[in-house]
Design a protein around this motif. Structure first.
Motif, PDB file in Angstrom:
ATOM      1  N   GLY A   1       0.810  -1.215   0.000  1.00 43.46           N
ATOM      2  CA  GLY A   1       0.000   0.000   0.000  1.00 43.46           C
ATOM      3  C   GLY A   1       0.838   1.258   0.000  1.00 43.46           C
ATOM      4  N   ILE A   2       1.909   1.258   0.780  1.00 41.87           N
ATOM      5  CA  ILE A   2       2.809   2.421   0.819  1.00 41.87           C
ATOM      6  C   ILE A   2       3.391   2.688  -0.565  1.00 41.87           C
ATOM      7  CG2 ILE A   2       5.045   3.244   1.668  1.00 41.87           C
ATOM      8  CD1 ILE A   2       4.433   1.815   4.263  1.00 41.87           C
ATOM      9  N   ALA A   3       3.930   1.629  -1.187  1.00 41.10           N
ATOM     10  CA  ALA A   3       4.562   1.797  -2.494  1.00 41.10           C
ATOM     11  C   ALA A   3       3.559   2.295  -3.531  1.00 41.10           C
ATOM     12  CB  ALA A   3       5.183   0.479  -2.947  1.00 41.10           C
ATOM     13  N   VAL A   4       2.380   1.695  -3.568  1.00 46.48           N
ATOM     14  CA  VAL A   4       1.387   2.075  -4.574  1.00 46.48           C
ATOM     15  C   VAL A   4       0.921   3.512  -4.377  1.00 46.48           C
ATOM     16  CG1 VAL A   4      -0.961   1.624  -5.407  1.00 46.48           C
ATOM     17  CG2 VAL A   4       0.609  -0.287  -4.995  1.00 46.48           C
ATOM     18  N   VAL A   5       0.644   3.894  -3.123  1.00 44.05           N
ATOM     19  CA  VAL A   5       0.198   5.270  -2.854  1.00 44.05           C
ATOM     20  C   VAL A   5       1.264   6.275  -3.271  1.00 44.05           C
ATOM     21  CG1 VAL A   5      -0.360   6.913  -1.028  1.00 44.05           C
ATOM     22  CG2 VAL A   5      -1.436   4.671  -1.048  1.00 44.05           C
ATOM     23  N   HIS A   6       2.513   5.994  -2.945  1.00 42.34           N
ATOM     24  CA  HIS A   6       3.590   6.912  -3.329  1.00 42.34           C
ATOM     25  C   HIS A   6       3.762   6.960  -4.846  1.00 42.34           C
ATOM     26  CE1 HIS A   6       5.787   7.162   0.789  1.00 42.34           C
ATOM     27  NE2 HIS A   6       5.068   8.234   0.554  1.00 42.34           N
ATOM     28  N   TRP A   7       3.695   5.813  -5.498  1.00 43.89           N
ATOM     29  CA  TRP A   7       3.889   5.782  -6.950  1.00 43.89           C
ATOM     30  C   TRP A   7       2.753   6.463  -7.697  1.00 43.89           C
ATOM     31  CZ3 TRP A   7       5.574  -0.085  -7.291  1.00 43.89           C
ATOM     32  CH2 TRP A   7       6.861  -0.198  -6.743  1.00 43.89           C
ATOM     33  N   LEU A   8       1.576   6.478  -7.095  1.00 43.57           N
ATOM     34  CA  LEU A   8       0.457   7.155  -7.735  1.00 43.57           C
ATOM     35  C   LEU A   8       0.419   8.650  -7.431  1.00 43.57           C
ATOM     36  CD1 LEU A   8      -2.486   4.612  -7.203  1.00 43.57           C
ATOM     37  CD2 LEU A   8      -1.149   5.001  -9.283  1.00 43.57           C
ATOM     38  N   SER A   9       0.926   9.036  -6.269  1.00 44.93           N
ATOM     39  CA  SER A   9       0.793  10.428  -5.837  1.00 44.93           C
ATOM     40  C   SER A   9       2.035  11.268  -6.100  1.00 44.93           C
ATOM     41  CB  SER A   9       0.454  10.488  -4.340  1.00 44.93           C
ATOM     42  OG  SER A   9       1.502   9.914  -3.566  1.00 44.93           O
ATOM     43  N   THR A  10       3.157  10.630  -6.436  1.00 50.01           N
ATOM     44  CA  THR A  10       4.399  11.366  -6.691  1.00 50.01           C
ATOM     45  C   THR A  10       4.987  10.883  -8.008  1.00 50.01           C
ATOM     46  OG1 THR A  10       4.838  11.488  -4.313  1.00 50.01           O
ATOM     47  CG2 THR A  10       6.670  11.974  -5.797  1.00 50.01           C
ATOM     48  N   VAL A  11       5.373  11.800  -8.843  1.00 48.03           N
ATOM     49  CA  VAL A  11       6.012  11.419 -10.096  1.00 48.03           C
ATOM     50  C   VAL A  11       7.292  12.232 -10.264  1.00 48.03           C
ATOM     51  CG1 VAL A  11       4.599  13.073 -11.391  1.00 48.03           C
ATOM     52  CG2 VAL A  11       5.765  11.229 -12.605  1.00 48.03           C
ATOM     53  N   PHE A  12       8.369  11.525 -10.555  1.00 45.57           N
ATOM     54  CA  PHE A  12       9.639  12.174 -10.849  1.00 45.57           C
ATOM     55  C   PHE A  12       9.793  12.190 -12.355  1.00 45.57           C
ATOM     56  CE2 PHE A  12      14.161  12.799 -11.252  1.00 45.57           C
ATOM     57  CZ  PHE A  12      14.439  13.671 -10.212  1.00 45.57           C
ATOM     58  N   VAL A  13       9.678  13.380 -12.943  1.00 42.19           N
ATOM     59  CA  VAL A  13       9.711  13.504 -14.404  1.00 42.19           C
ATOM     60  C   VAL A  13      11.118  13.835 -14.871  1.00 42.19           C
ATOM     61  CG1 VAL A  13       7.299  14.213 -14.505  1.00 42.19           C
ATOM     62  CG2 VAL A  13       9.080  15.942 -14.316  1.00 42.19           C
ATOM     63  N   SER A  14      11.446  13.377 -16.057  1.00 40.15           N
ATOM     64  CA  SER A  14      12.769  13.680 -16.630  1.00 40.15           C
ATOM     65  C   SER A  14      12.662  14.399 -17.961  1.00 40.15           C
ATOM     66  CB  SER A  14      13.562  12.374 -16.812  1.00 40.15           C
ATOM     67  OG  SER A  14      12.851  11.460 -17.620  1.00 40.15           O
ATOM     68  N   THR A  15      11.445  14.650 -18.414  1.00 46.66           N
ATOM     69  CA  THR A  15      11.258  15.421 -19.644  1.00 46.66           C
ATOM     70  C   THR A  15      10.047  16.336 -19.485  1.00 46.66           C
ATOM     71  OG1 THR A  15       9.851  13.673 -20.563  1.00 46.66           O
ATOM     72  CG2 THR A  15      12.181  13.597 -21.144  1.00 46.66           C
TER      73      THR A  15
ATOM     74  N   ALA B   1      -7.125  13.680 -16.140  1.00 44.51           N
ATOM     75  CA  ALA B   1      -8.119  12.619 -16.263  1.00 44.51           C
ATOM     76  C   ALA B   1      -7.490  11.271 -16.609  1.00 44.51           C
ATOM     77  CB  ALA B   1      -9.151  12.991 -17.313  1.00 44.51           C
ATOM     78  N   ALA B   2      -6.374  11.307 -17.349  1.00 46.11           N
ATOM     79  CA  ALA B   2      -5.745  10.060 -17.804  1.00 46.11           C
ATOM     80  C   ALA B   2      -4.641   9.583 -16.872  1.00 46.11           C
ATOM     81  CB  ALA B   2      -5.182  10.245 -19.209  1.00 46.11           C
ATOM     82  N   TRP B   3      -4.295  10.378 -15.875  1.00 49.16           N
ATOM     83  CA  TRP B   3      -3.134  10.048 -15.050  1.00 49.16           C
ATOM     84  C   TRP B   3      -3.246   8.690 -14.369  1.00 49.16           C
ATOM     85  CZ3 TRP B   3       1.712  10.363 -14.080  1.00 49.16           C
ATOM     86  CH2 TRP B   3       2.204   9.927 -12.855  1.00 49.16           C
ATOM     87  N   LEU B   4      -4.356   8.439 -13.699  1.00 45.52           N
ATOM     88  CA  LEU B   4      -4.483   7.218 -12.913  1.00 45.52           C
ATOM     89  C   LEU B   4      -4.358   5.950 -13.758  1.00 45.52           C
ATOM     90  CD1 LEU B   4      -4.861   6.141 -10.075  1.00 45.52           C
ATOM     91  CD2 LEU B   4      -7.336   6.173 -10.439  1.00 45.52           C
ATOM     92  N   PRO B   5      -5.129   5.781 -14.838  1.00 44.08           N
ATOM     93  CA  PRO B   5      -4.967   4.549 -15.634  1.00 44.08           C
ATOM     94  C   PRO B   5      -3.596   4.436 -16.291  1.00 44.08           C
ATOM     95  CG  PRO B   5      -6.477   6.077 -16.720  1.00 44.08           C
ATOM     96  CD  PRO B   5      -6.249   6.609 -15.343  1.00 44.08           C
ATOM     97  N   VAL B   6      -3.032   5.569 -16.714  1.00 43.95           N
ATOM     98  CA  VAL B   6      -1.718   5.524 -17.358  1.00 43.95           C
ATOM     99  C   VAL B   6      -0.649   5.130 -16.352  1.00 43.95           C
ATOM    100  CG1 VAL B   6       0.069   6.952 -18.412  1.00 43.95           C
ATOM    101  CG2 VAL B   6      -2.289   7.160 -19.186  1.00 43.95           C
ATOM    102  N   ARG B   7      -0.723   5.690 -15.157  1.00 40.75           N
ATOM    103  CA  ARG B   7       0.273   5.361 -14.133  1.00 40.75           C
ATOM    104  C   ARG B   7       0.127   3.916 -13.670  1.00 40.75           C
ATOM    105  NH1 ARG B   7       5.281   7.185 -12.720  1.00 40.75           N
ATOM    106  NH2 ARG B   7       5.606   7.250 -10.459  1.00 40.75           N
ATOM    107  N   LEU B   8      -1.109   3.462 -13.520  1.00 40.01           N
ATOM    108  CA  LEU B   8      -1.338   2.079 -13.108  1.00 40.01           C
ATOM    109  C   LEU B   8      -0.718   1.094 -14.092  1.00 40.01           C
ATOM    110  CD1 LEU B   8      -5.048   2.215 -11.863  1.00 40.01           C
ATOM    111  CD2 LEU B   8      -3.022   1.756 -10.469  1.00 40.01           C
ATOM    112  N   ALA B   9      -0.732   1.455 -15.371  1.00 44.68           N
ATOM    113  CA  ALA B   9      -0.169   0.555 -16.380  1.00 44.68           C
ATOM    114  C   ALA B   9       1.332   0.376 -16.211  1.00 44.68           C
ATOM    115  CB  ALA B   9      -0.469   1.100 -17.781  1.00 44.68           C
ATOM    116  N   TRP B  10       2.001   1.368 -15.603  1.00 47.41           N
ATOM    117  CA  TRP B  10       3.452   1.298 -15.417  1.00 47.41           C
ATOM    118  C   TRP B  10       3.853   0.720 -14.063  1.00 47.41           C
ATOM    119  CZ3 TRP B  10       6.244   1.393 -19.516  1.00 47.41           C
ATOM    120  CH2 TRP B  10       5.917   2.197 -20.603  1.00 47.41           C
TER     121      TRP B  10
END
Length: 239
Positions: free
Chosen positions: A41-55, A207-216
């Motif tokens: 749960g910790i990992a999933v919540v963090h991965w969904l709520s925080t994104v480290f972008v490189s571009t 609107a697309a963030w959640l399904p797109v992030r879940l796929a990764w």
């Protein structure tokens, strides 16, 4: 042997076997399952709520899921509670090793970032993300310091020594907690040259963030597994 003696021996054997089965099924397995669920749960919540972008710019983006900044605190405190309730004095000798491995690895990582020309601002953002678990680990160390070790079993009766699932969780829980924020950072930096990939190293529409992030998430989980495996290989074999 009299019938009464046989009856007493039979009841004693049945009592021991029942105690062992009860210890294995409830006392040992349940905490491990709960701890595993909390860590996931910790990992999933963090991965969904925080994104480290490189571009196009490298750094931590705003919360794409729209969660408040304190949203992850309760689940991290829950992890601290679960892990500390399952931990014993025996864990005190194991805790520093994963922490030292983590800090040494990121000391080397810092040199790699500097050698590749990343700015001070980017490096501070990276460290701010990956070092976030450390305050909770420090609290975990303090809690374990006051806990007694498990008592050994005596006279064939089931003691409180942890079973195999609990021992496995004891070995993996802390490394998973330490490295789960590192996984998305490494993936984002490693895919920079591939261009913007929504949900992985770049933001998408709200609107697309959640399904797109879940796929990764499977890729992030695989990276976390690699990091935990490598960190375990760097530690002494007796650990």
């Amino acid at each position: 042997m009299t019938r009464s003696t046989q009856y007493r021996l039979s009841r004693r054997t049945h009592s021991r076997m029942s105690g062992r089965m009860s210890g294995r099924m409830s006392g040992r397995g349940a905490p491990s399952v709960v701890a595993a669920i909390v860590l996931v749960g910790i990992a999933v919540v963090h991965w969904l709520s925080t994104v480290f972008v490189s571009t196009p710019r490298v750094g931590v983006a705003g919360d794409p899921a729209g969660l408040p900044s304190w949203a992850t605190w309760p689940i991290q405190l829950a992890a601290l509670t679960v892990l500390s309730s399952a931990g014993t004095g025996e864990d005190r000798r194991r805790v520093p090793r994963p922490v030292v491995t983590f800090l040494v690895a990121w000391a080397v990582g810092l040199l790699v970032l500097l050698a590749n020309g990343y700015s001070r601002d980017v490096i501070l953002q990276v460290l701010g993300v990956v070092l976030e678990p450390l305050p909770y680990v420090a609290a975990y160390l303090l809690i374990l310091a006051g806990r007694p070790a498990h008592a050994p079993a005596t006279d064939g009766a089931p003691g409180s020594a942890p079973g195999r699932p609990a021992r496995l969780m004891g070995r993996l829980a802390l490394p998973v907690f330490l490295w789960h924020q590192t996984a998305p950072v490494i993936v984002a930096l490693a895919t920079t040259r591939l261009g913007p990939i929504p949900g992985l190293n770049a933001l998408s529409t709200p609107a697309a963030w959640l399904p797109v992030r879940l796929a990764w998430l499977p890729l992030l989980a695989a990276m976390l597994a690699v990091l935990v495996g490598l960190s375990a290989g760097l530690r002494p074999a007796r650990d």
